[in-house]
Write a protein that holds these residues in place. Sequence first.
Motif, PDB file in Angstrom:
ATOM      1  N   LEU A  27       0.593   7.434  16.116  1.00  0.00           N
ATOM      2  CA  LEU A  27       1.131   6.588  15.054  1.00  0.00           C
ATOM      3  C   LEU A  27       0.311   6.717  13.766  1.00  0.00           C
ATOM      4  CD1 LEU A  27       3.098   4.391  14.125  1.00  0.00           C
ATOM      5  CD2 LEU A  27       1.503   2.703  15.052  1.00  0.00           C
ATOM      6  N   TYR A  28      -1.029   6.671  13.884  1.00  0.00           N
ATOM      7  CA  TYR A  28      -1.851   6.716  12.670  1.00  0.00           C
ATOM      8  C   TYR A  28      -1.873   8.102  12.026  1.00  0.00           C
ATOM      9  CZ  TYR A  28      -2.978   1.862  12.436  1.00  0.00           C
ATOM     10  OH  TYR A  28      -2.856   0.514  12.259  1.00  0.00           O
ATOM     11  N   GLU A  29      -1.591   9.142  12.820  1.00  0.00           N
ATOM     12  CA  GLU A  29      -1.396  10.454  12.190  1.00  0.00           C
ATOM     13  C   GLU A  29      -0.193  10.402  11.248  1.00  0.00           C
ATOM     14  OE1 GLU A  29      -3.574  13.615  15.211  1.00  0.00           O
ATOM     15  OE2 GLU A  29      -1.422  13.291  15.464  1.00  0.00           O
ATOM     16  N   LYS A  30       0.825   9.653  11.616  1.00  0.00           N
ATOM     17  CA  LYS A  30       1.992   9.504  10.718  1.00  0.00           C
ATOM     18  C   LYS A  30       1.665   8.599   9.529  1.00  0.00           C
ATOM     19  CE  LYS A  30       5.431  10.042  14.399  1.00  0.00           C
ATOM     20  NZ  LYS A  30       6.432   9.329  15.209  1.00  0.00           N
ATOM     21  N   ILE A  31       1.039   7.469   9.810  1.00  0.00           N
ATOM     22  CA  ILE A  31       0.763   6.507   8.730  1.00  0.00           C
ATOM     23  C   ILE A  31      -0.156   7.121   7.680  1.00  0.00           C
ATOM     24  CG2 ILE A  31      -0.402   4.321   8.174  1.00  0.00           C
ATOM     25  CD1 ILE A  31       0.601   3.262  10.909  1.00  0.00           C
ATOM     26  N   LEU A  32      -1.221   7.801   8.142  1.00  0.00           N
ATOM     27  CA  LEU A  32      -2.225   8.334   7.214  1.00  0.00           C
ATOM     28  C   LEU A  32      -1.896   9.741   6.740  1.00  0.00           C
ATOM     29  CD1 LEU A  32      -5.395   7.104   9.130  1.00  0.00           C
ATOM     30  CD2 LEU A  32      -4.291   6.023   7.155  1.00  0.00           C
TER      31      LEU A  32
ATOM     32  N   LEU B 118      -0.420  -3.272  -9.768  1.00  0.00           N
ATOM     33  CA  LEU B 118       0.002  -2.115  -8.966  1.00  0.00           C
ATOM     34  C   LEU B 118       1.334  -2.394  -8.257  1.00  0.00           C
ATOM     35  CD1 LEU B 118      -3.376  -1.170  -7.221  1.00  0.00           C
ATOM     36  CD2 LEU B 118      -2.277   0.028  -9.118  1.00  0.00           C
ATOM     37  N   ASP B 119       2.129  -1.352  -8.073  1.00  0.00           N
ATOM     38  CA  ASP B 119       3.302  -1.436  -7.202  1.00  0.00           C
ATOM     39  C   ASP B 119       2.820  -1.329  -5.762  1.00  0.00           C
ATOM     40  OD1 ASP B 119       5.259  -1.693  -9.154  1.00  0.00           O
ATOM     41  OD2 ASP B 119       5.408   0.465  -9.448  1.00  0.00           O
ATOM     42  N   ILE B 120       3.201  -2.317  -4.967  1.00  0.00           N
ATOM     43  CA  ILE B 120       2.699  -2.372  -3.590  1.00  0.00           C
ATOM     44  C   ILE B 120       3.828  -2.665  -2.606  1.00  0.00           C
ATOM     45  CG2 ILE B 120       0.468  -3.279  -4.367  1.00  0.00           C
ATOM     46  CD1 ILE B 120       1.713  -5.910  -2.713  1.00  0.00           C
ATOM     47  N   ALA B 121       3.558  -2.421  -1.336  1.00  0.00           N
ATOM     48  CA  ALA B 121       4.473  -2.821  -0.264  1.00  0.00           C
ATOM     49  C   ALA B 121       3.654  -2.959   1.013  1.00  0.00           C
ATOM     50  CB  ALA B 121       5.573  -1.781  -0.077  1.00  0.00           C
ATOM     51  N   PHE B 122       4.099  -3.850   1.897  1.00  0.00           N
ATOM     52  CA  PHE B 122       3.425  -4.031   3.187  1.00  0.00           C
ATOM     53  C   PHE B 122       4.255  -3.412   4.300  1.00  0.00           C
ATOM     54  CE2 PHE B 122       1.030  -7.245   0.860  1.00  0.00           C
ATOM     55  CZ  PHE B 122      -0.218  -7.179   1.455  1.00  0.00           C
ATOM     56  N   LEU B 123       3.549  -2.750   5.233  1.00  0.00           N
ATOM     57  CA  LEU B 123       4.180  -2.286   6.470  1.00  0.00           C
ATOM     58  C   LEU B 123       4.189  -3.447   7.460  1.00  0.00           C
ATOM     59  CD1 LEU B 123       2.505   1.228   6.922  1.00  0.00           C
ATOM     60  CD2 LEU B 123       4.198   0.448   5.247  1.00  0.00           C
ATOM     61  N   HIS B 124       5.069  -3.362   8.454  1.00  0.00           N
ATOM     62  CA  HIS B 124       5.154  -4.442   9.424  1.00  0.00           C
ATOM     63  C   HIS B 124       4.085  -4.260  10.499  1.00  0.00           C
ATOM     64  CE1 HIS B 124       6.506  -7.547  11.974  1.00  0.00           C
ATOM     65  NE2 HIS B 124       7.463  -7.870  11.145  1.00  0.00           N
ATOM     66  N   PRO B 125       3.238  -5.285  10.741  1.00  0.00           N
ATOM     67  CA  PRO B 125       2.157  -5.110  11.727  1.00  0.00           C
ATOM     68  C   PRO B 125       2.655  -4.791  13.141  1.00  0.00           C
ATOM     69  CG  PRO B 125       2.199  -7.373  10.863  1.00  0.00           C
ATOM     70  CD  PRO B 125       3.173  -6.580  10.056  1.00  0.00           C
ATOM     71  N   LYS B 126       3.914  -5.099  13.429  1.00  0.00           N
ATOM     72  CA  LYS B 126       4.445  -4.693  14.742  1.00  0.00           C
ATOM     73  C   LYS B 126       4.557  -3.171  14.848  1.00  0.00           C
ATOM     74  CE  LYS B 126       6.968  -8.862  15.964  1.00  0.00           C
ATOM     75  NZ  LYS B 126       8.282  -9.515  16.111  1.00  0.00           N
ATOM     76  N   SER B 127       4.580  -2.487  13.704  1.00  0.00           N
ATOM     77  CA  SER B 127       4.680  -1.020  13.682  1.00  0.00           C
ATOM     78  C   SER B 127       3.345  -0.340  13.482  1.00  0.00           C
ATOM     79  CB  SER B 127       5.620  -0.581  12.549  1.00  0.00           C
ATOM     80  OG  SER B 127       6.959  -0.804  12.900  1.00  0.00           O
ATOM     81  N   THR B 128       2.245  -1.108  13.407  1.00  0.00           N
ATOM     82  CA  THR B 128       0.951  -0.523  13.047  1.00  0.00           C
ATOM     83  C   THR B 128      -0.159  -1.035  13.966  1.00  0.00           C
ATOM     84  OG1 THR B 128       0.567  -2.301  11.460  1.00  0.00           O
ATOM     85  CG2 THR B 128       1.592  -0.297  10.610  1.00  0.00           C
ATOM     86  N   ASN B 129       0.156  -1.279  15.223  1.00  0.00           N
ATOM     87  CA  ASN B 129      -0.823  -1.816  16.184  1.00  0.00           C
ATOM     88  C   ASN B 129      -1.517  -3.068  15.657  1.00  0.00           C
ATOM     89  OD1 ASN B 129      -0.730   1.318  16.797  1.00  0.00           O
ATOM     90  ND2 ASN B 129      -1.329   0.289  18.676  1.00  0.00           N
TER      91      ASN B 129
END
Lengths: 141, 141
Positions: A27-32, B118-129
């Motif tokens: 997953l972090y290979e995709k995110i980063l 800055l232009d920002i956005a948050f990813l969903h923590p369910k998708s990022t461990n």
Amino acid sequence: MISNIMGVSGVEHIGIAVRELDQAIRLYEKILGVKCYKQEIVPEQKVRTAFFMAGNTKIELLESTDPEGPIGKFIEKRGEGIHHIAFLVKDIDEQLTYYEGEGIGLIDKKPRKGAEGLDIAFLHPKSTNGALIEVCDEKKE
Amino acid sequence: MISNIMGVSGVEHIGIAVRELDQAIRLYEKILGVKCYKQEIVPEQKVRTAFFMAGNTKIELLESTDPEGPIGKFIEKRGEGIHHIAFLVKDIDEQLTYYEGEGIGLIDKKPRKGAEGLDIAFLHPKSTNGALIEVCDEKKE
């Protein structure tokens, strides 16, 4: 005013506690957008770790190898997520002495070995507004 | 293998949720050994923020101005502590499209304005461990 300032030099890495390292690496290979460059087991910390470079800053994923280890307990209590920030310091012994003089509580009063052979120590989160902060000596062993 | 890699350029900042900003500023000036260089209120996020440089990486302290805001809810649920990591990206619209294509959930499907313009956005923590991850566009407004 601050006297006798002992500044940090930068962020060495950010640690993220995960349940399953292999899934998290993919997953972090995709995110980063970069490959994991190293995996390492740190028996003293009861963790299996994986490292990535996000620009100049390392991201460290941590999977517990023991439910009683620090990452196992963290996940049981708070779930997966950001675990700690590690700051680089020029001289860890002097830095810890400085923190003690400023009344900042230490988990490790003396440095110990962390991942990648660095001398590290953790500050007490009760002294840092709940953030778990590690300091790492700039000098490699 | 990763295809169509959209890599992050680095860590823009690390956000720490605190109950009382003034107390936390005094403390982090000691921990980091630098002065807070800016304070800013972000009404959309219901936060008062303070920024520090830890080497090349910003540390952002966040105090909630409303118990119903995101930081207020975070502290009520988990206590003070590390709240999010913000990664710099070259083009936030393309990055969000890439993440959606990879099946990574987004809190913000379109960028919005964050601190420092800055232009920002948050990813969903369910998708990022479980780690709350923000992406920031490199281009200042």
